[in-house]
Design an enzyme around this catalytic site. Structure first.
Site, short mmCIF file in Angstrom:
data_model
loop_
_atom_site.label_atom_id
_atom_site.label_comp_id
_atom_site.label_asym_id
_atom_site.label_seq_id
_atom_site.Cartn_x
_atom_site.Cartn_y
_atom_site.Cartn_z
N GLY A 72 1.07 -1.32 0.31
CA GLY A 72 -0.19 0.43 0.19
C GLY A 72 0.74 1.39 0.44
O GLY A 72 0.25 2.06 -0.90
N THR A 73 1.80 0.68 0.65
CA THR A 73 2.43 2.43 0.48
C THR A 73 3.45 2.48 -0.23
O THR A 73 3.14 4.06 -0.68
CB THR A 73 4.31 2.20 1.84
OG1 THR A 73 3.07 2.31 2.86
CG2 THR A 73 4.83 3.38 2.22
N ASN A 152 -7.79 3.90 8.62
CA ASN A 152 -7.62 2.60 9.45
C ASN A 152 -7.37 2.60 10.40
O ASN A 152 -7.74 1.80 10.90
CB ASN A 152 -6.01 1.83 9.16
CG ASN A 152 -5.06 4.02 8.71
OD1 ASN A 152 -5.47 4.70 8.32
ND2 ASN A 152 -3.96 3.19 9.63
N GLN A 180 -8.43 -0.12 3.55
CA GLN A 180 -8.44 -1.05 4.18
C GLN A 180 -9.69 -1.13 3.25
O GLN A 180 -10.83 -1.73 4.55
CB GLN A 180 -8.81 -0.03 5.30
CG GLN A 180 -7.58 0.55 6.64
CD GLN A 180 -6.32 -0.90 7.11
OE1 GLN A 180 -7.41 -1.65 7.32
NE2 GLN A 180 -5.64 -0.88 7.49
N SER A 200 -3.62 -3.30 -0.80
CA SER A 200 -2.72 -3.83 0.20
C SER A 200 -3.14 -5.33 0.50
O SER A 200 -4.08 -5.72 0.57
CB SER A 200 -2.06 -3.27 0.57
OG SER A 200 -1.11 -3.92 1.93
N HIS A 202 -1.54 -7.69 2.44
CA HIS A 202 -1.74 -8.21 4.07
C HIS A 202 -2.62 -7.49 4.77
O HIS A 202 -3.37 -7.87 5.91
CB HIS A 202 -0.60 -7.63 4.75
CG HIS A 202 -0.55 -6.59 4.84
ND1 HIS A 202 0.41 -5.94 6.06
CD2 HIS A 202 0.11 -5.46 3.86
CE1 HIS A 202 0.08 -4.90 6.12
NE2 HIS A 202 0.71 -4.77 5.35
N THR A 238 11.96 -6.70 -11.50
CA THR A 238 11.73 -8.59 -10.98
C THR A 238 10.36 -8.54 -10.58
O THR A 238 10.91 -8.44 -9.17
CB THR A 238 12.63 -9.76 -10.66
OG1 THR A 238 13.77 -9.28 -11.97
CG2 THR A 238 12.16 -11.13 -11.14
N CYS A 326 4.18 5.49 21.23
CA CYS A 326 5.09 5.82 22.14
C CYS A 326 6.19 6.23 21.36
O CYS A 326 6.81 5.30 21.00
CB CYS A 326 5.13 5.01 23.59
SG CYS A 326 5.92 6.20 24.43
N1 PLP Z 1 -3.06 3.54 3.70
C1 PLP Z 1 -3.65 2.89 5.08
C2 PLP Z 1 -5.00 3.25 4.91
C3 PLP Z 1 -2.91 1.82 5.72
O1 PLP Z 1 -3.64 1.46 6.84
C4 PLP Z 1 -2.40 0.83 4.90
C5 PLP Z 1 -1.61 -0.19 6.33
O2 PLP Z 1 -1.43 0.77 7.05
C6 PLP Z 1 -1.17 1.66 4.30
C7 PLP Z 1 -1.53 2.76 3.65
C8 PLP Z 1 -0.19 1.23 4.37
O3 PLP Z 1 -0.44 -0.29 3.49
P1 PLP Z 1 1.53 -1.28 3.61
O4 PLP Z 1 1.34 -1.82 4.60
O5 PLP Z 1 1.09 -2.25 2.41
O6 PLP Z 1 2.81 -0.34 2.95
#
Ligand code: PLP
Length: 392
Positions: A72-73, A152, A180, A200, A202, A238, A326
């Site tokens: 996702g990032t 999230n 999400q 994403s 996971h 790859t 924290c």
């Molecule tokens: N965007 C949202 C709303 C998320 O909740 C997350 C992960 O917590 C991400 C992006 C990032 O995804 P990834 O962990 O696959 O990089």
């Protein structure tokens, strides 16, 4: 899950055993590089493309509109920076919201260092972005609007279709971070009218380190990763074949199970929410009462610190999370909880319980058994709770 009650599914979901089974051959005998010329590699290429089709089907896209990323990032970074770089001659203004994930906020902030301007729209107490404020923020040089589908932390679901319409009325690209929501609720990129959408694996019972960016045909983006000609020149490297196969399988399963999972998980979440509110006084539930992810319960227990709750829950084998992290010795209340108008004191008492399809009534009961005692004990140590006398 051996004495563990896992209620942190917005952080990551367990791998579905069917996904694991589908991936194993690609970690073993089906190891070849799908770009190679021989038949064996071409077979695996076909399987990668099969996975792309499954992801596309889940979101009602065409396969060639799906770019695999490392998660996702990277999908968010590619959307934000990819559009910003590709359209730099058209304008340098981006609109987003204050409650985005850092995978969107930080690329935006990074672009500010290169002369881009970013408007961070506020949200209401439920976490909803105001459509009129969005329309007002649009300028002649706005090139991208990026608003998350569901948050999230608090689970609020934004009116994406309406926002995308506003963007398109002004000829502006619209991206949504749907990390999400994909796999949890029905996603149709055409009906939502979005140009770009991040997902994403996971968060939907797939493996970590793999995700995808939907890019509508004709939308201009620069690649983030340069190298070979992979992913139609839009993301070099790859392919993560086991990951892609896992994401494809997760998408296929989600397509079939989506309604049943929602029914089951919503029932558990609602019981959990009701049980907490019945047993513990002075609890605030965050997020929109109606437009909220069915698996998410974000609440604030007044006069307690979220981290103390988490440590105590952990001691009881319960995995949960809190918006307060924290960092460097300070308890930083989450930007999301502050944006919905909570005071730092209340935000500090945040507890997020997020469920998945493998959760059972036992998980809910485990929380309802120990949380009231934990709350009472921690409040007993709080001078603020003490002052309230009658609540003691
Ligand atoms: N965007 C949202 C709303 C998320 O909740 C997350 C992960 O917590 C991400 C992006 C990032 O995804 P990834 O962990 O696959 O990089």
């Amino acid at each position: 899950m051996g004495g563990i009650h896992y209620l942190d599914s917005n952080a990551t979901t367990p791998l579905d055993p069917q996904v694991r089974e589908a991936m194993i051959p690609y970690l073993a005998e089906r190891f070849v590089n799908p770009s190679a010329i021989y038949k064996f590699a071409q077979e695996v290429r076909g399987e990668v493309e099969g996975a792309r089709e499954k992801v596309a089907r889940l979101i009602n896209a065409d396969p060639e509109e799906v770019i695999f990323t490392s998660g996702g990032t990277e999908a968010d970074n590619t959307a934000v920076k990819g559009v910003a770089f590709a359209l730099r001659d058209n304008g340098r203004h981006i609109i987003t919201s204050q409650i985005e994930h850092h995978a969107v906020l930080n690329p935006c902030e990074y672009l500010e260092g290169f002369g881009y301007e970013v408007t961070y729209l506020p949200v209401d107490n439920y976490g909803i972005v105001d459509l009129e404020a969005l329309a007002r923020a649009i300028r002649g040089d706005t090139i991208l609007i990026t608003i998350m589908h569901a948050n999230n932390e608090i689970g609020t679901i934004e009116p994406i279709k309406e926002m995308a319409h506003i963007a398109h009325d002004h000829g502006i690209y619209f991206h949504t971070d749907a990390v999400q929501t994909v796999g949890k609720i029905q996603i149709d990129v055409k009906a939502m009218d979005v140009d770009l959408l991040s997902l994403s694996a996971h968060k939907m019972y797939g493996p970590k380190g793999i995700g995808a960016l939907y890019v509508r045909k004709g939308v201009k983006i620069d690649p983030l990763v340069h190298g070979g000609h992979h992913e139609r020149n839009r993301r070099a490297g790859t392919e993560n074949v086991p990951g892609i196969i896992g994401l494809g399988k997760a998408a296929e399963i989600a397509h079939v199970e989506i309604a049943e999972n929602e029914r089951k998980v919503r029932y558990l979440r609602d019981n959990l929410e009701r049980g907490i509110l019945e047993r513990i006084p002075e609890v605030i539930v965050n997020g929109h009462p109606k437009h909220r992810l069915f698996n998410t319960l974000s609440c604030c227990l007044k006069y307690i610190e979220g981290e103390s709750i988490l440590l105590n829950l952990d001691f009881e084998g319960i995995c949960a999370s809190s918006g307060s992290a924290c960092t460097s010795g300070f308890l930083d209340p989450s930007h999301v909880l502050l944006a919905i108008g909570l005071s730092p004191e209340i935000a500090h008492g945040n507890l997020r319980l997020s469920l998945n399809k493998f959760n059972t009534e036992e998980d809910v009961e485990a929380v309802l058994k120990v949380l009231p005692q934990i709350a009472e004990r921690l409040r007993g140590m709080s001078p603020f709770w003490g002052e309230k006398g009658e609540k003691k």
